[in-house]
Design a protein around this motif. Structure first.
Motif, mmCIF file in Angstrom:
data_model
loop_
_atom_site.group_PDB
_atom_site.id
_atom_site.type_symbol
_atom_site.label_atom_id
_atom_site.label_comp_id
_atom_site.label_asym_id
_atom_site.label_seq_id
_atom_site.Cartn_x
_atom_site.Cartn_y
_atom_site.Cartn_z
ATOM 1 N N MET A 63 -6.506 53.451 63.267
ATOM 2 C CA MET A 63 -7.962 53.382 63.332
ATOM 3 C C MET A 63 -8.611 52.508 62.262
ATOM 4 O O MET A 63 -9.789 52.171 62.389
ATOM 5 C CB MET A 63 -8.543 54.805 63.239
ATOM 6 C CG MET A 63 -8.028 55.756 64.285
ATOM 7 S SD MET A 63 -8.640 57.433 64.053
ATOM 8 C CE MET A 63 -10.274 57.277 64.725
ATOM 9 N N PHE A 117 -11.272 49.594 62.606
ATOM 10 C CA PHE A 117 -12.678 49.792 62.970
ATOM 11 C C PHE A 117 -13.611 49.549 61.780
ATOM 12 O O PHE A 117 -14.812 49.364 61.974
ATOM 13 C CB PHE A 117 -12.905 51.207 63.503
ATOM 14 C CG PHE A 117 -12.365 51.420 64.887
ATOM 15 C CD1 PHE A 117 -12.950 50.798 65.987
ATOM 16 C CD2 PHE A 117 -11.280 52.249 65.098
ATOM 17 C CE1 PHE A 117 -12.465 50.998 67.274
ATOM 18 C CE2 PHE A 117 -10.790 52.460 66.383
ATOM 19 C CZ PHE A 117 -11.383 51.835 67.466
ATOM 20 N N TYR A 118 -13.080 49.605 60.572
ATOM 21 C CA TYR A 118 -13.895 49.412 59.377
ATOM 22 C C TYR A 118 -13.761 47.983 58.859
ATOM 23 O O TYR A 118 -12.743 47.321 59.074
ATOM 24 C CB TYR A 118 -13.470 50.383 58.278
ATOM 25 C CG TYR A 118 -13.884 51.819 58.490
ATOM 26 C CD1 TYR A 118 -14.912 52.169 59.364
ATOM 27 C CD2 TYR A 118 -13.255 52.841 57.801
ATOM 28 C CE1 TYR A 118 -15.292 53.490 59.541
ATOM 29 C CE2 TYR A 118 -13.641 54.165 57.957
ATOM 30 C CZ TYR A 118 -14.650 54.485 58.835
ATOM 31 O OH TYR A 118 -15.026 55.791 58.998
ATOM 32 N N PHE A 171 -19.249 53.118 63.695
ATOM 33 C CA PHE A 171 -18.026 53.712 64.229
ATOM 34 C C PHE A 171 -18.206 55.203 64.487
ATOM 35 O O PHE A 171 -17.787 55.727 65.525
ATOM 36 C CB PHE A 171 -16.853 53.498 63.266
ATOM 37 C CG PHE A 171 -15.634 54.273 63.663
ATOM 38 C CD1 PHE A 171 -14.862 53.873 64.739
ATOM 39 C CD2 PHE A 171 -15.277 55.434 62.992
ATOM 40 C CE1 PHE A 171 -13.747 54.606 65.136
ATOM 41 C CE2 PHE A 171 -14.170 56.176 63.374
ATOM 42 C CZ PHE A 171 -13.404 55.751 64.446
#
Length: 199
Positions: A57, A60-61, A94
Motif C-alpha cells: 500500500m 498510495f503516499y 487516500f
C-alpha cells in the motif's frame, strides 16, 4: 437441568441462519463505522504507519517511511505543520478513498442476507481486507511496544508485546473468520437454490 441444556442446544441449532445474518449485520456495522471515520483527519493520521510501511500500500503516499514519524498528530490534537505534511503526503485523499471501499464492503456483506451471491462476494472481500490488515503485524514497527529504556523491571518490548495499534490489528483475526463463515453460508445457500432448480 438436562431438559434446559437440550432446549438450548435445539434453539442454537435452529438459529444458525439468524446468527449468520447477525454476523453479516455486525460486519456491516464495523465496516460502515470505521470506513466512515476515515474522512476525519485523526483517523487518516492514525493509519499512516500501517500504509507507509506496507509493501502493498505504500505507493498510495507521496512520502516514504519513516518520514511520517516526525509529523504525527496525536488523537485529539492537531498541528498546522503536521496537517500540511499529511496533505502533501496524500494521507487524507487516500483515507477518504479507503473509507469508501470499506463502507462498500460492509454494504455488499449486508446484502448477503437477501442476495447470497452478493453476500458471497462480501464475505470474500472481508477476508481479503482482513489479510491485508493482519499483514501489518509483519510490516509495521508500531504494532509492538518500543524499547523506551528503563532498568527495573526489565522493560517488555518487541514481539510478542503488542502495542495499542497491534492489539487493534490482531482483532482482524475475528473479521477474517467472520468473512469465511459468511462466504461459506452464502455458498451453501447458492448451491441449495441450484439443487432445487435442478429437481
Amino acid at each position: 437441568m438436562q431438559r434446559l441444556i437440550n432446549s438450548l442446544l435445539h434453539f442454537f441449532s435452529k438459529a444458525q441462519l439468524s446468527f449468520n445474518n447477525l454476523l453479516r449485520i455486525s460486519v456491516f456495522i464495523v465496516m460502515v463505522w470505521i470506513g466512515g471515520l476515515k474522512v476525519f483527519p485523526y483517523e487518516a493520521d492514525g493509519i499512516v504507519p500501517f500504509v507507509a510501511n506496507s509493501p502493498v500500500m505504500s505507493f498510495f503516499y507521496n512520502k516514504q517511511a519513516p518520514e511520517y514519524q516526525d509529523y504525527k498528530n496525536p488523537e485529539g490534537r492537531t498541528s498546522k505543520v503536521n496537517s500540511q505534511w499529511h496533505k502533501e503526503n496524500g494521507t487524507y485523499t487516500f483515507s477518504n478513498a479507503l473509507g469508501m471501499v470499506i463502507i462498500s464492503i460492509g454494504i455488499v456483506t449486508l446484502l448477503g442476507i437477501w442476495f447470497p451471491k452478493t453476500g458471497f462476494a462480501g464475505g470474500l472481500l472481508t477476508v481479503g481486507m482482513s489479510i491485508v490488515t493482519l499483514s501489518f503485524l509483519i510490516t509495521t514497527p508500531e504494532v509492538y511496544v518500543p524499547n523506551l529504556g528503563g532498568d527495573y523491571p526489565t522493560p517488555d518490548y518487541g514481539f510478542p508485546y503488542l502495542s495499542g495499534a497491534g492489539r487493534l490489528v490482531l482483532k482482524d483475526v475475528i473479521m477474517l473468520a467472520a468473512g469465511l463463515v459468511i462466504s461459506s453460508d452464502a455458498a451453501s445457500r447458492i448451491l441449495a437454490k441450484e439443487n432445487r432448480r435442478s429437481l
